[in-house]
Design a protein around this motif. Structure first.
Motif, PDB file in Angstrom:
ATOM      1  N   LEU A 111      50.238 -39.151 -23.995  1.00 44.78           N
ATOM      2  CA  LEU A 111      49.748 -39.809 -22.963  1.00 44.78           C
ATOM      3  C   LEU A 111      49.618 -41.338 -23.415  1.00 44.78           C
ATOM      4  O   LEU A 111      49.895 -42.375 -22.442  1.00 44.78           O
ATOM      5  CB  LEU A 111      48.329 -39.265 -22.336  1.00 44.78           C
ATOM      6  CG  LEU A 111      48.690 -37.953 -21.466  1.00 44.78           C
ATOM      7  CD1 LEU A 111      47.404 -37.185 -21.201  1.00 44.78           C
ATOM      8  CD2 LEU A 111      49.461 -38.000 -20.589  1.00 44.78           C
ATOM      9  N   GLU A 112      49.133 -41.523 -24.558  1.00 41.47           N
ATOM     10  CA  GLU A 112      48.764 -42.766 -25.017  1.00 41.47           C
ATOM     11  C   GLU A 112      50.370 -43.567 -25.256  1.00 41.47           C
ATOM     12  O   GLU A 112      50.453 -44.660 -24.983  1.00 41.47           O
ATOM     13  CB  GLU A 112      48.495 -42.894 -26.513  1.00 41.47           C
ATOM     14  CG  GLU A 112      46.787 -42.783 -26.332  1.00 41.47           C
ATOM     15  CD  GLU A 112      45.864 -43.586 -25.947  1.00 41.47           C
ATOM     16  OE1 GLU A 112      46.675 -44.622 -25.698  1.00 41.47           O
ATOM     17  OE2 GLU A 112      44.666 -43.278 -25.944  1.00 41.47           O
ATOM     18  N   THR A 113      51.288 -42.875 -25.695  1.00 47.54           N
ATOM     19  CA  THR A 113      52.582 -43.399 -25.745  1.00 47.54           C
ATOM     20  C   THR A 113      53.183 -43.738 -24.249  1.00 47.54           C
ATOM     21  O   THR A 113      53.684 -44.781 -23.951  1.00 47.54           O
ATOM     22  CB  THR A 113      53.986 -42.338 -26.233  1.00 47.54           C
ATOM     23  OG1 THR A 113      53.026 -41.680 -27.477  1.00 47.54           O
ATOM     24  CG2 THR A 113      55.021 -43.055 -26.562  1.00 47.54           C
ATOM     25  N   CYS A 114      52.975 -42.838 -23.387  1.00 44.77           N
ATOM     26  CA  CYS A 114      53.174 -43.122 -21.849  1.00 44.77           C
ATOM     27  C   CYS A 114      52.535 -44.213 -21.407  1.00 44.77           C
ATOM     28  O   CYS A 114      53.061 -45.400 -20.670  1.00 44.77           O
ATOM     29  CB  CYS A 114      53.123 -41.813 -21.069  1.00 44.77           C
ATOM     30  SG  CYS A 114      53.312 -42.208 -19.421  1.00 44.77           S
TER      31      CYS A 114
ATOM     32  N   GLY B 285      58.919 -39.881 -18.429  1.00 48.74           N
ATOM     33  CA  GLY B 285      59.518 -39.643 -19.513  1.00 48.74           C
ATOM     34  C   GLY B 285      58.987 -37.970 -19.958  1.00 48.74           C
ATOM     35  O   GLY B 285      58.677 -37.396 -19.327  1.00 48.74           O
ATOM     36  N   PHE B 286      59.554 -37.822 -21.252  1.00 49.14           N
ATOM     37  CA  PHE B 286      59.770 -36.496 -21.842  1.00 49.14           C
ATOM     38  C   PHE B 286      59.225 -36.464 -23.059  1.00 49.14           C
ATOM     39  O   PHE B 286      59.266 -37.541 -23.753  1.00 49.14           O
ATOM     40  CB  PHE B 286      61.053 -35.861 -21.633  1.00 49.14           C
ATOM     41  CG  PHE B 286      61.754 -35.787 -20.333  1.00 49.14           C
ATOM     42  CD1 PHE B 286      61.552 -34.706 -19.423  1.00 49.14           C
ATOM     43  CD2 PHE B 286      62.657 -36.952 -20.003  1.00 49.14           C
ATOM     44  CE1 PHE B 286      62.258 -34.768 -18.167  1.00 49.14           C
ATOM     45  CE2 PHE B 286      63.120 -36.910 -18.635  1.00 49.14           C
ATOM     46  CZ  PHE B 286      62.973 -35.606 -17.808  1.00 49.14           C
TER      47      PHE B 286
ATOM     48  N   ALA C 208      42.641 -34.494 -22.480  1.00 46.89           N
ATOM     49  CA  ALA C 208      43.636 -35.517 -22.967  1.00 46.89           C
ATOM     50  C   ALA C 208      43.453 -36.617 -21.733  1.00 46.89           C
ATOM     51  O   ALA C 208      43.472 -37.781 -22.065  1.00 46.89           O
ATOM     52  CB  ALA C 208      44.818 -35.150 -23.313  1.00 46.89           C
ATOM     53  N   VAL C 209      43.957 -36.251 -20.352  1.00 51.67           N
ATOM     54  CA  VAL C 209      43.943 -37.095 -19.396  1.00 51.67           C
ATOM     55  C   VAL C 209      42.515 -38.072 -19.172  1.00 51.67           C
ATOM     56  O   VAL C 209      42.594 -39.274 -18.931  1.00 51.67           O
ATOM     57  CB  VAL C 209      44.290 -36.271 -18.138  1.00 51.67           C
ATOM     58  CG1 VAL C 209      44.235 -37.413 -16.869  1.00 51.67           C
ATOM     59  CG2 VAL C 209      45.727 -35.873 -18.088  1.00 51.67           C
ATOM     60  N   ALA C 210      41.392 -37.223 -19.239  1.00 52.31           N
ATOM     61  CA  ALA C 210      40.165 -37.955 -19.215  1.00 52.31           C
ATOM     62  C   ALA C 210      39.866 -38.847 -20.028  1.00 52.31           C
ATOM     63  O   ALA C 210      39.032 -40.012 -20.006  1.00 52.31           O
ATOM     64  CB  ALA C 210      39.260 -36.801 -19.155  1.00 52.31           C
ATOM     65  N   LYS C 211      40.489 -38.682 -21.262  1.00 51.34           N
ATOM     66  CA  LYS C 211      40.416 -39.830 -22.489  1.00 51.34           C
ATOM     67  C   LYS C 211      41.318 -41.019 -22.351  1.00 51.34           C
ATOM     68  O   LYS C 211      40.798 -42.090 -22.495  1.00 51.34           O
ATOM     69  CB  LYS C 211      40.408 -38.867 -23.871  1.00 51.34           C
ATOM     70  CG  LYS C 211      39.482 -38.032 -24.349  1.00 51.34           C
ATOM     71  CD  LYS C 211      39.752 -37.681 -25.561  1.00 51.34           C
ATOM     72  CE  LYS C 211      38.905 -36.541 -26.174  1.00 51.34           C
ATOM     73  NZ  LYS C 211      38.759 -36.057 -27.559  1.00 51.34           N
ATOM     74  N   VAL C 212      42.405 -40.818 -21.858  1.00 56.91           N
ATOM     75  CA  VAL C 212      43.613 -41.713 -22.191  1.00 56.91           C
ATOM     76  C   VAL C 212      43.312 -42.577 -20.729  1.00 56.91           C
ATOM     77  O   VAL C 212      43.428 -43.711 -20.793  1.00 56.91           O
ATOM     78  CB  VAL C 212      44.799 -41.028 -22.219  1.00 56.91           C
ATOM     79  CG1 VAL C 212      45.929 -42.147 -21.955  1.00 56.91           C
ATOM     80  CG2 VAL C 212      45.022 -40.423 -23.460  1.00 56.91           C
TER      81      VAL C 212
ATOM     82  N   GLU D  88      56.715 -32.852 -19.536  1.00 63.22           N
ATOM     83  CA  GLU D  88      57.447 -33.677 -18.656  1.00 63.22           C
ATOM     84  C   GLU D  88      56.374 -34.550 -17.730  1.00 63.22           C
ATOM     85  O   GLU D  88      55.380 -34.036 -17.355  1.00 63.22           O
ATOM     86  CB  GLU D  88      58.190 -32.928 -17.660  1.00 63.22           C
ATOM     87  CG  GLU D  88      59.058 -33.733 -16.929  1.00 63.22           C
ATOM     88  CD  GLU D  88      60.101 -33.012 -15.771  1.00 63.22           C
ATOM     89  OE1 GLU D  88      60.872 -33.489 -15.086  1.00 63.22           O
ATOM     90  OE2 GLU D  88      60.071 -31.818 -16.069  1.00 63.22           O
ATOM     91  N   ILE D  89      56.653 -35.873 -17.317  1.00 65.91           N
ATOM     92  CA  ILE D  89      55.742 -36.781 -16.697  1.00 65.91           C
ATOM     93  C   ILE D  89      56.518 -37.134 -15.601  1.00 65.91           C
ATOM     94  O   ILE D  89      57.635 -37.892 -15.798  1.00 65.91           O
ATOM     95  CB  ILE D  89      55.128 -37.951 -17.351  1.00 65.91           C
ATOM     96  CG1 ILE D  89      54.309 -37.193 -18.867  1.00 65.91           C
ATOM     97  CG2 ILE D  89      54.230 -38.616 -16.668  1.00 65.91           C
ATOM     98  CD1 ILE D  89      53.746 -38.332 -19.644  1.00 65.91           C
ATOM     99  N   VAL D  90      56.052 -37.027 -14.426  1.00 62.83           N
ATOM    100  CA  VAL D  90      56.832 -37.626 -13.239  1.00 62.83           C
ATOM    101  C   VAL D  90      56.098 -38.419 -12.310  1.00 62.83           C
ATOM    102  O   VAL D  90      54.947 -37.991 -12.015  1.00 62.83           O
ATOM    103  CB  VAL D  90      57.465 -36.212 -12.412  1.00 62.83           C
ATOM    104  CG1 VAL D  90      58.046 -36.613 -11.158  1.00 62.83           C
ATOM    105  CG2 VAL D  90      58.177 -35.451 -13.330  1.00 62.83           C
ATOM    106  N   GLY D  91      56.967 -39.426 -11.897  1.00 62.58           N
ATOM    107  CA  GLY D  91      56.078 -40.399 -10.914  1.00 62.58           C
ATOM    108  C   GLY D  91      56.651 -40.251  -9.399  1.00 62.58           C
ATOM    109  O   GLY D  91      57.526 -39.522  -9.158  1.00 62.58           O
TER     110      GLY D  91
END
Length: 367
Positions: free
Chosen positions: A251-254, A235-236, A279-283, A221-224
């Motif tokens: 994350l790339e899709t987000c 998004g989920f 993954a966050v550090a790459k994207v 889950e991604i929350v803003g």
């Protein structure tokens, strides 16, 4: 008369069923025979049960009532056998027969389920309409599940999810395993969430839940956060594994939801999952990654419990002191106040542990 008999049986602590009846067709006499639901012999099904340690409720109970339709067009009831060979139930709450939902109650559950009403609120409404109802949460849950199965039809859960995404115009994207048609990961987002994400992309919070679905897949889950400090769902994603590759794809899709390529989140909060952080550090290489305060405090609390073996009441007092000192650290407004708070935190913990007897400390702490 049958309804009256059932009500009296419930008051006595058992339930009755119709054993035999005749509606009077072909000039026959109308009659019915009622018996205890624990009477008779259990008939084994051809399909084996998933649980082998099941038992039958049948005890060959001899209780019987017989109803006759008289020539005066009235019903007469007689007791064939008024004895039971089992104890009466103290409560029939959630009973298989007594707690069964009535047709109008099933329709009510369906309508409330369509409107996304919570399970406990459905229970409260049914109890309000019928205070004598013996239905429990499990039976309402089963009714909701049957309704959802009917709505889904022959589609699987995942096929139904994709159909709903297309029907309601959600953004959705899937990733399959190699060249096969087996879905590995799936991401979806509401159209309004995409608008909010493009308006307020500054802060993102990410976390996963585990073992909450039949496929045992992680729900990512991604929350803003908006400018008024209100949260919204970006998004989920259902991901097959909690590996760096799966997180990076999600994350790339987000990231593809952002209209401007120069826009990116300034701060991303995670739960210190190494695969997710990598993954966050790459994207999002230009974003600042922070660890969630709640997860950090959970680790501090767990570590303190390992060092300290105090009893329940004393442990609660120590944890209150620990939380107070910890909050002073995370609420620091400058580097100087942070350094001071850390020193005070260490002193408080050491002084607290020093007052405890050796029996309430771990072996490593005693050393």
């Amino acid at each position: 008369m049958i309804d009256w008999c059932k009500r009296q049986a419930v008051n006595a602590g058992f339930s009755i069923v119709i054993w035999k009846s005749d509606n009077g067709a072909y000039n026959r006499k109308k009659f019915f025979i009622l018996g205890c639901e624990r009477g008779g012999v259990y008939k084994e099904r051809k399909k084996k049960s998933k649980k082998e340690d099941t038992a039958t409720r049948k005890t060959l109970c001899p209780f019987r009532l017989r109803g006759y339709y008289l020539a005066s067009e009235q019903w007469s009831l007689s007791v064939v056998c008024g004895e039971h060979n089992h104890e009466m139930s103290k409560t029939l709450e959630g009973h298989l027969l007594v707690g069964r939902l009535k047709p109008e109650e099933k329709e009510c559950v369906r309508e409330l389920t369509k409107n996304l009403v919570a399970l406990k609120n459905i229970m409260t409404m049914l109890k309000g309409r019928n205070p004598d109802s013996k239905t429990n949460m499990k039976q309402i849950y089963n009714a909701r599940q049957r309704f959802k199965t009917d709505v889904r039809g022959e589609l699987s859960e995942l096929q139904h999810l994709l159909k709903c995404c297309e029907t309601h115009k959600y953004f959705h994207k899937c990733r399959t395993i190699g060249d096969s048609t087996t879905i590995q990961d799936i991401f979806w987002a509401h159209p309004e969430s995409i608008k909010l994400f493009n308006t307020f992309p500054t802060i993102l919070m990410m976390d996963s839940t585990y073992k909450t679905n039949k496929y045992k897949m992680s729900l990512f889950e991604i929350v803003g956060v908006t400018s008024t400090e209100e949260s919204y769902n970006v998004g989920f994603a259902y991901i097959a594994n909690e590996k760096e590759d799966n997180f990076a794809w999600a994350l790339e899709t987000c990231k593809s939801l952002l209209i401007s390529k120069e826009t990116f989140p300034k701060v991303i909060v995670t739960d210190r999952d190494k695969s997710l952080m990598n993954a966050v550090a790459k994207v999002f290489p230009n974003s600042t990654v922070l660890v969630c305060r709640v997860h950090v405090y959970k680790n501090v609390k767990a570590k303190f419990k390992v060092l300290c073996k105090a009893k329940d009441q004393k442990m609660d007092q120590l944890l209150k002191i620990l939380k107070l000192q910890w909050n002073s650290i995370v609420d620091s407004t400058s580097e100087e106040s942070y350094t001071t708070a850390v020193v005070d935190f260490r002193k408080t913990v050491l002084c607290t542990l020093a007052t405890l007897p050796p029996t309430e400390l771990s072996h490593n702490m005693v050393r």
